[in-house]
Design a protein around this motif. Structure first.
Motif, PDB file in Angstrom:
ATOM      1  N   ILE A 118       0.837  -1.204   0.000  1.00 31.66           N
ATOM      2  CA  ILE A 118       0.000   0.000   0.000  1.00 31.66           C
ATOM      3  C   ILE A 118       0.872   1.255   0.000  1.00 31.66           C
ATOM      4  O   ILE A 118       0.616   2.211  -0.760  1.00 31.66           O
ATOM      5  N   ALA A 119       1.926   1.273   0.828  1.00 29.11           N
ATOM      6  CA  ALA A 119       2.813   2.431   0.894  1.00 29.11           C
ATOM      7  C   ALA A 119       3.546   2.641  -0.425  1.00 29.11           C
ATOM      8  O   ALA A 119       3.607   3.761  -0.954  1.00 29.11           O
ATOM      9  N   ARG A 120       4.094   1.543  -0.984  1.00 34.37           N
ATOM     10  CA  ARG A 120       4.821   1.671  -2.254  1.00 34.37           C
ATOM     11  C   ARG A 120       3.881   2.051  -3.391  1.00 34.37           C
ATOM     12  O   ARG A 120       4.225   2.881  -4.244  1.00 34.37           O
ATOM     13  N   GLY A 121       2.690   1.453  -3.434  1.00 32.94           N
ATOM     14  CA  GLY A 121       1.731   1.782  -4.478  1.00 32.94           C
ATOM     15  C   GLY A 121       1.262   3.220  -4.408  1.00 32.94           C
ATOM     16  O   GLY A 121       1.080   3.884  -5.436  1.00 32.94           O
ATOM     17  N   THR A 122       1.092   3.731  -3.175  1.00 34.12           N
ATOM     18  CA  THR A 122       0.661   5.120  -3.005  1.00 34.12           C
ATOM     19  C   THR A 122       1.710   6.088  -3.527  1.00 34.12           C
ATOM     20  O   THR A 122       1.392   7.054  -4.229  1.00 34.12           O
ATOM     21  N   LEU A 123       2.984   5.851  -3.207  1.00 30.19           N
ATOM     22  CA  LEU A 123       4.055   6.726  -3.679  1.00 30.19           C
ATOM     23  C   LEU A 123       4.187   6.667  -5.197  1.00 30.19           C
ATOM     24  O   LEU A 123       4.326   7.703  -5.862  1.00 30.19           O
ATOM     25  N   LEU A 124       4.134   5.452  -5.750  1.00 29.36           N
ATOM     26  CA  LEU A 124       4.264   5.299  -7.201  1.00 29.36           C
ATOM     27  C   LEU A 124       3.087   5.957  -7.923  1.00 29.36           C
ATOM     28  O   LEU A 124       3.265   6.664  -8.924  1.00 29.36           O
ATOM     29  N   GLY A 125       1.878   5.743  -7.417  1.00 22.91           N
ATOM     30  CA  GLY A 125       0.698   6.326  -8.051  1.00 22.91           C
ATOM     31  C   GLY A 125       0.683   7.834  -7.976  1.00 22.91           C
ATOM     32  O   GLY A 125       0.273   8.514  -8.922  1.00 22.91           O
TER      33      GLY A 125
ATOM     34  N   GLY B  57      -1.390   8.224 -16.306  1.00 22.69           N
ATOM     35  CA  GLY B  57      -0.413   7.737 -15.346  1.00 22.69           C
ATOM     36  C   GLY B  57      -0.980   6.773 -14.329  1.00 22.69           C
ATOM     37  O   GLY B  57      -0.276   5.892 -13.837  1.00 22.69           O
ATOM     38  N   ALA B  58      -2.288   6.909 -14.003  1.00 26.54           N
ATOM     39  CA  ALA B  58      -2.892   6.014 -13.019  1.00 26.54           C
ATOM     40  C   ALA B  58      -2.874   4.575 -13.513  1.00 26.54           C
ATOM     41  O   ALA B  58      -2.636   3.641 -12.740  1.00 26.54           O
ATOM     42  N   LEU B  59      -3.121   4.378 -14.803  1.00 30.31           N
ATOM     43  CA  LEU B  59      -3.090   3.029 -15.362  1.00 30.31           C
ATOM     44  C   LEU B  59      -1.680   2.471 -15.335  1.00 30.31           C
ATOM     45  O   LEU B  59      -1.459   1.311 -14.977  1.00 30.31           O
TER      46      LEU B  59
ATOM     47  N   SER C 143       3.045  -1.039 -10.177  1.00 27.00           N
ATOM     48  CA  SER C 143       3.009  -1.526  -8.803  1.00 27.00           C
ATOM     49  C   SER C 143       2.954  -3.054  -8.766  1.00 27.00           C
ATOM     50  O   SER C 143       3.637  -3.688  -7.943  1.00 27.00           O
ATOM     51  N   TYR C 144       2.169  -3.644  -9.644  1.00 31.12           N
ATOM     52  CA  TYR C 144       2.060  -5.108  -9.670  1.00 31.12           C
ATOM     53  C   TYR C 144       3.422  -5.741 -10.000  1.00 31.12           C
ATOM     54  O   TYR C 144       3.842  -6.722  -9.382  1.00 31.12           O
ATOM     55  N   MET C 145       4.119  -5.152 -10.992  1.00 35.75           N
ATOM     56  CA  MET C 145       5.425  -5.703 -11.374  1.00 35.75           C
ATOM     57  C   MET C 145       6.437  -5.553 -10.242  1.00 35.75           C
ATOM     58  O   MET C 145       7.241  -6.460  -9.989  1.00 35.75           O
ATOM     59  N   ILE C 146       6.390  -4.411  -9.542  1.00 37.42           N
ATOM     60  CA  ILE C 146       7.325  -4.202  -8.425  1.00 37.42           C
ATOM     61  C   ILE C 146       7.071  -5.211  -7.319  1.00 37.42           C
ATOM     62  O   ILE C 146       8.010  -5.838  -6.798  1.00 37.42           O
ATOM     63  N   GLU C 147       5.803  -5.394  -6.947  1.00 43.37           N
ATOM     64  CA  GLU C 147       5.486  -6.330  -5.856  1.00 43.37           C
ATOM     65  C   GLU C 147       5.857  -7.761  -6.226  1.00 43.37           C
ATOM     66  O   GLU C 147       6.311  -8.535  -5.380  1.00 43.37           O
TER      67      GLU C 147
ATOM     68  N   GLU D  15      -4.113  -1.479  -6.441  1.00 37.97           N
ATOM     69  CA  GLU D  15      -5.302  -0.681  -6.112  1.00 37.97           C
ATOM     70  C   GLU D  15      -4.911   0.625  -5.434  1.00 37.97           C
ATOM     71  O   GLU D  15      -5.486   1.682  -5.696  1.00 37.97           O
ATOM     72  N   SER D  16      -3.919   0.568  -4.542  1.00 38.61           N
ATOM     73  CA  SER D  16      -3.436   1.798  -3.906  1.00 38.61           C
ATOM     74  C   SER D  16      -2.819   2.731  -4.935  1.00 38.61           C
ATOM     75  O   SER D  16      -3.029   3.956  -4.898  1.00 38.61           O
ATOM     76  N   ALA D  17      -2.047   2.167  -5.869  1.00 36.81           N
ATOM     77  CA  ALA D  17      -1.428   2.987  -6.920  1.00 36.81           C
ATOM     78  C   ALA D  17      -2.484   3.616  -7.813  1.00 36.81           C
ATOM     79  O   ALA D  17      -2.380   4.782  -8.204  1.00 36.81           O
ATOM     80  N   ASN D  18      -3.523   2.842  -8.133  1.00 41.17           N
ATOM     81  CA  ASN D  18      -4.602   3.370  -8.979  1.00 41.17           C
ATOM     82  C   ASN D  18      -5.338   4.504  -8.273  1.00 41.17           C
ATOM     83  O   ASN D  18      -5.624   5.552  -8.871  1.00 41.17           O
ATOM     84  N   ASN D  19      -5.652   4.305  -6.983  1.00 39.26           N
ATOM     85  CA  ASN D  19      -6.346   5.353  -6.224  1.00 39.26           C
ATOM     86  C   ASN D  19      -5.490   6.616  -6.124  1.00 39.26           C
ATOM     87  O   ASN D  19      -5.980   7.736  -6.316  1.00 39.26           O
TER      88      ASN D  19
END
Length: 375
Positions: free
Chosen positions: A127-134, A144-146, A152-156, A178-182
């Motif tokens: 969630i933290a990494r996805g939020t920063l990336l998004g 960019g959201a897409l 994020s999926y590839m990083i995880e 989902e966090s990155a998308n939001n």
């Protein structure tokens, strides 16, 4: 992120010239074209169609009519709402009616709706990494959201101890994207509110909605209408809270709505769309225009042409023209200023670089295919 990044960016935007705006909007359209799925040529064509549609109506500078073909209803231009309702609403209904009716709804009970303590523990990092990336990618023009979701999926998956779990229900593969998308969806408001430039088609719809209300998005919004800006940020907190309230307790109602046959839903959808389009100007012409764009959108879907680049071109086209003409007046008609101004030259160089990056592999692949055929 919006509250922190928007004020300094709005201050910076006040020092950006008209030609810099033109180059920045050009970069946005190129990014939207590059990130569109399918053929690059088709995406460019859709952007140009959108720009042409945006130029219909009365020229702001000269007062002359352009591309109206004697139709009085087009004096004020093509209705943005009719265009969007047609290509995204009516076209989707036509596509669904063409497909064979398949209505399968699963109503079995879910074991638990809320995440367990172990789920939360394993999701905290993603969630933290996805939020920063998004947040970083959401500001970029063109979707960019897409990109953030896939990134994020590839990083995880890369940093996971057991990557084989991904694709089989690993919660990290859901929480991160989902966090990155939001975050990307929220951060895309930053260029829209501070620069007046939409980073994706949703922000283009937002700009259209604001313009209908007489609000011009840009750096002056924060200084002239701060209550609008901060109310919008507060509404995001309220909106996210309401999503939880609506989704979890009322999930049974939404399942029952899905059980309604589509042949009963689409007449009511069309009815609401016609009421909404007609209520803006009390003119039946907009309903006819919506139907025409619906047929156009259906044909575009058949030809595998995305309507999203067209909508971005429709919104940005008039803004680009106005910025270019003002900039040329200030530059006394010298187009070389586009390349001598540092910001403008940087944006144009990035746009060219994006086109080269996306076009070169396709050209090389096409040449390889020709060599194979000749061999």
């Amino acid at each position: 992120m919006i509250a922190l990044a928007a004020p300094p960016l709005a201050e910076l935007a006040l020092h950006v010239g008209e030609l810099d705006y033109f180059s920045l909007m050009t970069l946005g359209l190129v990014a939207a074209t590059v990130l569109a799925r399918g053929s690059l040529v088709k995406a460019v064509a859709m952007v140009l169609v959108g720009i042409l549609l945006g130029l219909v109506g009365t020229d702001v500078n000269s007062g002359m009519l352009r591309f109206t073909f004697g139709v009085d209803e087009l004096v004020d231009g093509v209705s943005f709402v009719a265009l969007v309702m047609g290509v995204f609403g009516v076209a989707e209904i036509l596509a669904n009616l063409e497909a064979p009716a398949q209505h399968e709804v699963f109503v079995s009970k879910v074991s638990h709706l809320y995440p367990t303590r172990d789920d939360l523990r394993r999701s905290a990092g993603p969630i933290a990494r996805g939020t920063l990336l998004g947040s970083a990618l959401g500001i970029l023009p063109g979707g960019g959201a897409l990109l953030a979701s896939f990134g994020s999926y590839m990083i995880e998956k890369k940093i996971a101890r057991d990557p084989s779990r991904f694709g089989n229900g690993a919660i990290e593969g859901v929480a991160g994207p989902e966090s990155a998308n939001n975050a990307g969806a929220q951060a895309s408001f930053i260029p829209m509110l501070t620069l007046g430039i939409p980073s994706n088609v949703v922000m283009a719809l937002m700009i259209g909605a604001l313009m209908i209300q007489g609000i011009a998005p840009g750096p002056n919004v924060m200084s002239e209408q701060p209550e609008l800006f901060w109310s919008l940020i507060v509404s995001m907190w309220v909106g996210n809270l309401m999503l939880v309230v609506l989704n979890l307790p009322l999930i049974g109602i939404w399942i029952r709505v899905l059980q309604v046959p589509y042949r009963l839903l689409y007449p009511s959808i069309l009815g609401f769309m016609c009421v909404g389009v007609y209520s803006l100007t009390n003119n039946a012409w907009d309903c006819v225009l919506m139907a025409g764009f619906g047929l156009f959108g259906f044909v575009c879907a058949k030809l595998d042409c995305e309507p999203a680049p067209m909508v971005l071109g429709f919104v940005l086209g008039p803004m680009m023209e106005e910025s270019l003409r003002r900039g040329m007046v200030l530059a006394r008609g010298d187009p070389s200023v586009l390349l001598t101004r540092p910001l403008s030259a940087t944006f144009l160089a990035l746009a060219v670089l994006l086109l080269v990056i996306i076009a070169f592999p396709r050209v090389r692949k096409g040449r390889e295919d020709v060599f194979v055929d000749e061999g």
